[in-house]
Design a protein around this motif. Structure first.
Motif, short mmCIF file in Angstrom:
data_model
loop_
_atom_site.label_atom_id
_atom_site.label_comp_id
_atom_site.label_asym_id
_atom_site.label_seq_id
_atom_site.Cartn_x
_atom_site.Cartn_y
_atom_site.Cartn_z
N ILE A 47 -5.53 2.66 4.55
CA ILE A 47 -5.87 3.72 3.60
C ILE A 47 -7.31 4.19 3.85
O ILE A 47 -8.22 3.37 3.98
CB ILE A 47 -5.73 3.23 2.14
CG1 ILE A 47 -4.31 2.65 1.93
CG2 ILE A 47 -6.00 4.37 1.16
CD1 ILE A 47 -4.06 2.12 0.53
N CYS B 143 1.41 4.58 6.22
CA CYS B 143 2.27 3.49 5.76
C CYS B 143 3.11 2.95 6.91
O CYS B 143 3.51 3.72 7.79
CB CYS B 143 3.19 4.00 4.66
SG CYS B 143 2.26 4.68 3.28
N ALA C 13 -3.42 6.76 -6.26
CA ALA C 13 -3.03 6.93 -4.86
C ALA C 13 -2.87 8.41 -4.50
O ALA C 13 -3.03 8.79 -3.34
CB ALA C 13 -1.73 6.17 -4.59
N ARG D 141 -3.03 7.89 3.42
CA ARG D 141 -2.38 6.62 3.72
C ARG D 141 -1.56 6.71 4.99
O ARG D 141 -0.85 7.69 5.20
CB ARG D 141 -1.42 6.23 2.59
CG ARG D 141 -2.09 5.86 1.31
CD ARG D 141 -1.10 5.24 0.36
NE ARG D 141 -0.43 6.21 -0.47
CZ ARG D 141 0.31 5.88 -1.53
NH1 ARG D 141 0.47 4.62 -1.86
NH2 ARG D 141 0.89 6.82 -2.25
N ALA E 212 -0.06 -0.60 4.34
CA ALA E 212 -0.65 0.68 4.72
C ALA E 212 -2.11 0.51 5.06
O ALA E 212 -2.79 -0.39 4.54
CB ALA E 212 -0.51 1.68 3.57
N GLY F 112 0.81 -1.22 0.00
CA GLY F 112 0.00 0.00 0.00
C GLY F 112 0.84 1.27 0.00
O GLY F 112 0.39 2.32 -0.45
#
Lengths: 375, 403
Positions: free
Chosen positions: A210, A198, A189, A196, A208, A160
């Motif tokens: 999200i 991460c 993204a 996000r 991640a 992610g």
């Protein structure tokens, strides 16, 4: 029935094995795992050049027509090196979704660059409340003419962090656990409203959580028919589960080999650990677990390739059995190494971590035992 | 790699299934369904039917009368036989001594012994273990001393399964120095059970059956031409035989059938715990045990298929045969215990005659229940014989892991 690997499969196995043993030494792997991106862009490009990123895809889509057996041959070797490059998340998870649900335009836009190594993708399907129930989707997408408005939270999205575009399972109609009403979309993204968090995962990889907050995207970002995505999602997760089972078999093989080797050099009470029957039998038991894991992996891959409808049950048998083996082999490797086994310095502990993560991705051991019993 | 049967393999499956439907005698089929012990005549008559069809020796090379089947054909044959409860071949002749004779015997011995094994004219038994040589088989003490054209054999063999039916026995005997534990002093000798000086005494097992025996040898004169291969090489031959024995012991096809039967019986067995109309098959703990066993068996099935594929390329089964033995017997014993659990109260009655041919009294309890506990007790032997599972583990340590 035929239990022999084709010439192409043997060549594939040798090629991946050569890369792992010659170009993927432990120190470099650890350095990559701790680097900013968590993997090597140069390696990723090399995989594309060697054709490995095309293995799982149909020839019509520009792939090698990769069978499930090709996939396990590749993943077992990756497992031996504890590969940190996002083959599973990018190529298998996201790639399978596009390959199964995407239009030809979407395949040109997403799958072709994926195979060329120039695009990082992720598939966001899990949610905080969903655990292993793939139809438990609350992330909502409202299709309104030419636009889709996306809201919700996806959890533990593998790759992610690096993903440039994210494939998302969303609810376009129905209630939280309905099988109908689930759709697949892709989103940039970098789009406004995407947030996000991460992080590194316990096994040295990246993921991640999200959040999507009124993210607006074009209606053409819908993959397949609205509301009918559950079959593709289940098929994708089963394929990823097979891949991680194969990775675990490779990791178990290395973990056992390293443990046996260590037992032959480490001395206590003036003799090597390998001379103690209490330890010998534990290692033999690890070998038996590995042998059973290899057998059931092969069975599941062959069932998947046969398109006979038995694949989900076979996959659950494999995930359940290999999860059990992974736990035993991982834990016993640490126990037989003794104190050094719980240090961060030694590789065996990192195999243990990946073997642990494997048990909880794509359905836990118990989840798959129950799914096997129910089918 | 391909998991599906080819058109030829499907046709073969049909042929086996039709053959079994037509040729398996109904009295044998009924006994299998009702847990009645088979007589010697039952075993022999079925084996002769198979021999007539050319299907007696599934593991032999074609030149000696084997079927020449592929591993998949053997797999199909075993599974079809298990489905209908056809008796398994008595292993001692067809699957144990025959491979030693056709691998290490001379031409005269091959011609003399193999046709009668193939036709089931002769019943063989095994003379390996001794009262003081169990897992430590190489410490055996039965001696064979050369005297002219004969060996003179003295000693005692034990755990001789169905020795009461046997015409011949294959023995490991010590032909070298008695004091030294020396694997190079062991030889492989074939002995006619009618030879003067041989006596047999039954040993009763936990299920009440005289399944095994002690065999005593008192100055038994055996022609030297009955020695297989070279004097002092018997241990080498025996090890090959043992890998075949272990492969046979796995019993995957039979366990599949028994597990299927268990699942069906559990659907008809009430389980008061979870409500008046609930069945045992709905009990979560039961389901979990069944699913784990089925998965283990599925893995073992493919371990066996891969081993058979290796054997078909001419290799003797390797250390994998130890995995088959360990896992196969563990699974059998788990199924034994689940049968006892299924029986509930009816695991208790023990009317020994109920399981013997010709019983005319009142059968107590459902068929499956009555034999469940005796079978469980008897089959604790499975993890002990053929080299105990701990010995198999030692073999893996030594032969595979180099420990």
């Amino acid at each position: 029935m035929d239990f022999s690997f084709s010439e192409e499969q043997q060549m594939l196995q040798q090629s991946v094995s050569k890369f792992i043993s010659q170009d993927y030494d432990w120190d470099s792997r650890q350095a990559l795992s701790k680097s900013a991106t968590g993997f090597s862009a140069a390696n990723w490009q090399l995989f594309a050049e060697l054709g490995w990123l095309s293995i799982p895809f149909k020839e019509d889509d520009g792939g090698f027509g990769g069978s499930a057996v090709d996939l396990i041959v590749t993943m077992q070797e990756f497992g031996k090196g504890l590969l940190v490059e996002p083959f599973l998340a990018n190529t298998i998870l996201a790639g399978t979704v596009i390959s199964e649900a995407g239009s030809s335009e979407q395949k040109s836009a997403l799958l072709t660059p994926l195979m060329e190594g120039s695009l990082q993708l992720a598939f966001a399907y899990a949610e905080p409340q969903s655990r292993y129930e793939l139809a438990n989707v609350q992330c909502s997408a409202v299709i309104n003419g030419d636009e889709i408005v996306l809201n919700g939270h996806k959890s533990v999205v593998l790759n992610g962090a690096a993903a440039e575009k994210i494939l998302v399972s969303v609810r376009t109609s129905g209630e939280s656990c309905d099988r109908e009403g689930i759709s697949l979309i892709w989103v940039e993204a970098s789009a406004a409203g995407v947030r996000r968090e991460c992080y590194a995962s316990v096994d040295g990889q990246r993921a991640a959580d999200i959040w999507f907050d009124d993210v607006v995207l074009p209606a053409s970002n819908l993959l397949g028919s609205a509301g009918e995505a559950i079959d593709v999602i289940e098929m994708t997760i089963d394929r990823a589960a097979l891949a991680i089972c194969a990775e675990a078999v490779g990791a178990m093989e290395m973990s056992l080999t390293k443990t046996v080797e260590y037992s032959k050099i480490r001395k206590q009470f003036k003799v090597t650990l390998s001379s103690f029957q209490a330890l010998q039998h534990r290692m033999a038991n690890m070998f038996i677990e590995l042998a059973q894991a290899k057998s059931i992996l092969l069975m599941a891959a062959m069932e998947m390739d046969s398109l006979n409808g038995r694949a989900p049950k076979a996959l659950s048998a494999a995930k359940s059995r290999i999860g059990k083996a992974a736990r035993l082999v991982g834990e016993e490797s640490i126990q037989i190494h003794g104190g050094i086994g719980v240090t961060d310095e030694l590789d065996v502990g990192h195999y243990f971590k990946r073997l642990t993560a494997m048990q909880f991705l794509f359905g836990s051991t118990d989840h798959h035992t129950a799914r096997f019993a129910a089918s | 790699m391909n998991i599906d049967f080819s058109a030829e393999e499907l046709a073969f499956q049909g042929e086996v299934s039709a053959f079994l439907a037509a040729e398996l005698p109904s009295d044998i089929r009924d006994k299998a369904a009702n847990n009645i012990e088979l007589t010697k005549e039952n075993f022999v008559s079925w084996q002769k039917i198979l021999a007539k069809k050319g299907w007696a020796a599934t593991n032999w090379p074609v030149e000696f009368g084997g079927t020449g089947w592929t591993p998949t054909q053997k797999y199909i044959f075993d599974n079809e036989c298990a489905k209908v409860g056809a008796p398994e071949a008595i292993a001692f002749g067809l699957k144990m001594v025959a491979p030693v004779i056709y691998t290490y015997g001379n031409d005269e011995q091959k011609q003399r012994f193999l046709p009668d094994i193939l036709a089931s004219n002769v019943w063989w038994c095994q003379g390996y273990s001794e009262p003081n040589a169990g897992s430590d088989l190489a410490s055996l003490k039965t001696t064979a001393v050369r005297d002219g054209d004969d060996f003179v054999v003295n000693g005692t063999k034990t755990w001789t399964t169905l020795g009461q039916h046997a015409d011949w026995i294959f023995c490991l005997v010590r032909t070298g120095a008695a004091e030294v534990k020396n694997q190079n002093a062991i030889s492989f000798l074939l002995i006619d059970m009618k030879t003067p000086g041989i006596t047999l005494s039954p040993i009763y097992l936990l299920d009440g059956s005289p399944e095994v025996n002690e065999v005593h040898f008192d100055n038994v004169r055996v022609p030297a031409k009955n020695l297989i291969g070279e004097e002092g090489k018997g241990w080498t031959y025996a090890k090959v035989l043992l890998t075949h024995e272990r492969t046979n012991i796995a019993g995957v096809a039979k366990s599949k059938k028994r597990l299927q039967d268990l699942k069906e019986k559990a659907m008809q067995t009430s389980d008061g715990l979870s409500g008046a109309n609930a069945m045992l098959s709905d009990n979560f703990a039961w389901q979990q045990k069944i699913a784990e066993l089925e998965i283990e068996l599925l893995a073992l099935e493919y371990t066996e298929l891969k081993t058979l594929a290796d054997v078909s390329t001419g290799q003797a089964p390797g250390p994998e045969s130890s995995i088959l033995k360990i896992k196969g017997t563990e699974i059998q014993q788990s199924i034994d215990m689940l049968n006892v659990e299924l029986a509930g109260y009816y695991a208790l009655p023990f009317v020994r005659d109920q399981f013997v041919d010709g019983f005319e009294g009142v059968a107590i309890g459902p068929d499956q229940a009555a034999g469940s506990a005796p079978t469980y007790f008897n089959n604790r032997k499975a993890t002990i014989y053929g080299g105990s599972n701990e010995i198999q583990t030692n073999i893996i340590c030594k032969a595979v892991l180099g420990l």
